[in-house]
Design a protein around this motif. Structure first.
Motif, PDB file in Angstrom:
ATOM      1  N   LEU A  90       0.804  -1.212   0.000  1.00 33.61           N
ATOM      2  CA  LEU A  90       0.000   0.000   0.000  1.00 33.61           C
ATOM      3  C   LEU A  90       0.845   1.273   0.000  1.00 33.61           C
ATOM      4  O   LEU A  90       0.310   2.374  -0.108  1.00 33.61           O
ATOM      5  CB  LEU A  90      -0.919   0.006   1.232  1.00 33.61           C
ATOM      6  CG  LEU A  90      -2.014  -1.052   1.257  1.00 33.61           C
ATOM      7  CD1 LEU A  90      -2.729  -1.052   2.597  1.00 33.61           C
ATOM      8  CD2 LEU A  90      -3.016  -0.841   0.120  1.00 33.61           C
ATOM      9  N   GLY A  91       2.165   1.114   0.155  1.00 36.24           N
ATOM     10  CA  GLY A  91       3.040   2.276   0.104  1.00 36.24           C
ATOM     11  C   GLY A  91       3.549   2.784   1.428  1.00 36.24           C
ATOM     12  O   GLY A  91       4.186   3.840   1.484  1.00 36.24           O
ATOM     13  N   PHE A  92       3.297   2.056   2.521  1.00 39.66           N
ATOM     14  CA  PHE A  92       3.767   2.506   3.828  1.00 39.66           C
ATOM     15  C   PHE A  92       5.258   2.205   3.986  1.00 39.66           C
ATOM     16  O   PHE A  92       5.776   1.211   3.480  1.00 39.66           O
ATOM     17  CB  PHE A  92       3.010   1.794   4.952  1.00 39.66           C
ATOM     18  CG  PHE A  92       1.608   2.301   5.134  1.00 39.66           C
ATOM     19  CD1 PHE A  92       1.331   3.356   5.994  1.00 39.66           C
ATOM     20  CD2 PHE A  92       0.551   1.705   4.445  1.00 39.66           C
ATOM     21  CE1 PHE A  92       0.048   3.813   6.169  1.00 39.66           C
ATOM     22  CE2 PHE A  92      -0.761   2.166   4.611  1.00 39.66           C
ATOM     23  CZ  PHE A  92      -1.003   3.214   5.471  1.00 39.66           C
ATOM     24  N   THR A  93       5.950   3.092   4.679  1.00 40.60           N
ATOM     25  CA  THR A  93       7.343   2.869   5.054  1.00 40.60           C
ATOM     26  C   THR A  93       7.363   2.392   6.503  1.00 40.60           C
ATOM     27  O   THR A  93       6.874   3.090   7.405  1.00 40.60           O
ATOM     28  CB  THR A  93       8.175   4.153   4.929  1.00 40.60           C
ATOM     29  OG1 THR A  93       8.138   4.584   3.558  1.00 40.60           O
ATOM     30  CG2 THR A  93       9.627   3.898   5.339  1.00 40.60           C
ATOM     31  N   LEU A  94       7.881   1.201   6.756  1.00 38.45           N
ATOM     32  CA  LEU A  94       7.830   0.598   8.076  1.00 38.45           C
ATOM     33  C   LEU A  94       9.163   0.713   8.808  1.00 38.45           C
ATOM     34  O   LEU A  94      10.241   0.679   8.191  1.00 38.45           O
ATOM     35  CB  LEU A  94       7.445  -0.878   7.969  1.00 38.45           C
ATOM     36  CG  LEU A  94       6.128  -1.166   7.229  1.00 38.45           C
ATOM     37  CD1 LEU A  94       5.845  -2.664   7.214  1.00 38.45           C
ATOM     38  CD2 LEU A  94       4.981  -0.410   7.844  1.00 38.45           C
TER      39      LEU A  94
END
Length: 266
Positions: free
Chosen positions: A261-265
């Motif tokens: 989804l494009g999240f940076t973790l």
């Protein structure tokens, strides 16, 4: 305005001698597992993008319940199934970890057990800790496409603040008021009809409600997490495999989807 539903441990006072008794199953696919985790101070993935299903506290909860399953005191079948209803009704299952709304469900689940149940606080990890998790909750909202938003909002306010309206909800569906004023209604001095033996039922709930804990925020893809929870824990219970592995699978599925989804973790 929401109704608070503090989790409780409803325990049968009288057991049948003809059949073994045990605790109900771990309900894969429900919000129950996270609410158990919150008692340890755990939390799910939040807006920081950090997923925590494999952290120390969730694994502590997993190990605890895995031991109970191995000991044979927790049933492996699904909750709210015809078989579960039968076991609840015939005394096979001795306890049900549920909410303050549980008495309203018993008539449909275990009609022959009226007067055989009592509510008690859940045990905690540390002596003296009065914290409890939540199991459910309700909210009534007015959508932006409502044709009569002012009237709808007025009704919502009435439904959740008017003494007569709140009393009717307590009587019919055993909600426990979120408002402190609602917790002083006369009807709460009487036990629920299905549990006439426990006159202090609502007093026990009242003592617990202020200590209910929840998560400050759910993850952005919680539906993926719950889907993985249902699948992973269901397989682990049937295969007698480690619950820690099920948490790892939840973590991996949640993280993979968040990255997609494009999240940076972290």
């Amino acid at each position: 305005m929401s109704t608070s539903r503090p989790r409780r441990l409803s325990s049968r006072r009288r057991r049948t001698r003809s059949s073994p008794t045990s605790m109900p199953p771990i309900p894969a696919g429900s919000p129950d597992w996270p609410s158990r985790t919150v008692l340890t101070g755990g939390r799910p993935a939040g807006r920081t993008g950090r997923s925590t299903s494999t952290a120390r506290r969730p694994k502590k909860v997993a190990a605890y319940w895995e031991d109970l399953v191995k000991a044979g005191v927790v049933d492996k079948g699904p909750s709210f199934s015809p078989q579960w209803n039968k076991q609840m009704n015939d005394g096979t299952l001795a306890t049900w970890i549920s909410g303050a709304w549980a008495p309203a469900q018993f008539a449909g689940i275990a009609p022959d057990t009226k007067g055989k149940w009592a509510v008690a606080p859940l045990p905690t990890w540390q002596a003296g800790d009065k914290a409890t998790g939540i199991w459910g909750g309700s909210a009534i909202t007015v959508t932006t496409d409502s044709k009569r938003p002012a009237e709808a909002a007025k009704f919502v306010s009435w439904l959740n603040t008017n003494a007569e309206a709140v009393t009717a909800q307590i009587k019919n569906i055993n909600v426990y008021p979120a408002s402190t004023s609602g917790r002083s209604l006369p009807i709460l001095t009487q036990p629920p009809p299905f549990m006439p033996n426990q006159t202090d039922y609502y007093e026990v709930i009242k003592q617990s409600a202020p200590n209910a804990r929840s998560f400050p925020m759910w993850g952005p893809n919680v539906t993926v997490t719950f889907a993985s929870y249902t699948d992973s824990f269901g397989k682990a219970m049937q295969a007698d495999s480690p619950f820690a592995g099920a948490l790892d699978a939840m973590q991996n599925a949640t993280v993979a989807d968040m990255k997609k989804l494009g999240f940076t973790l972290n």
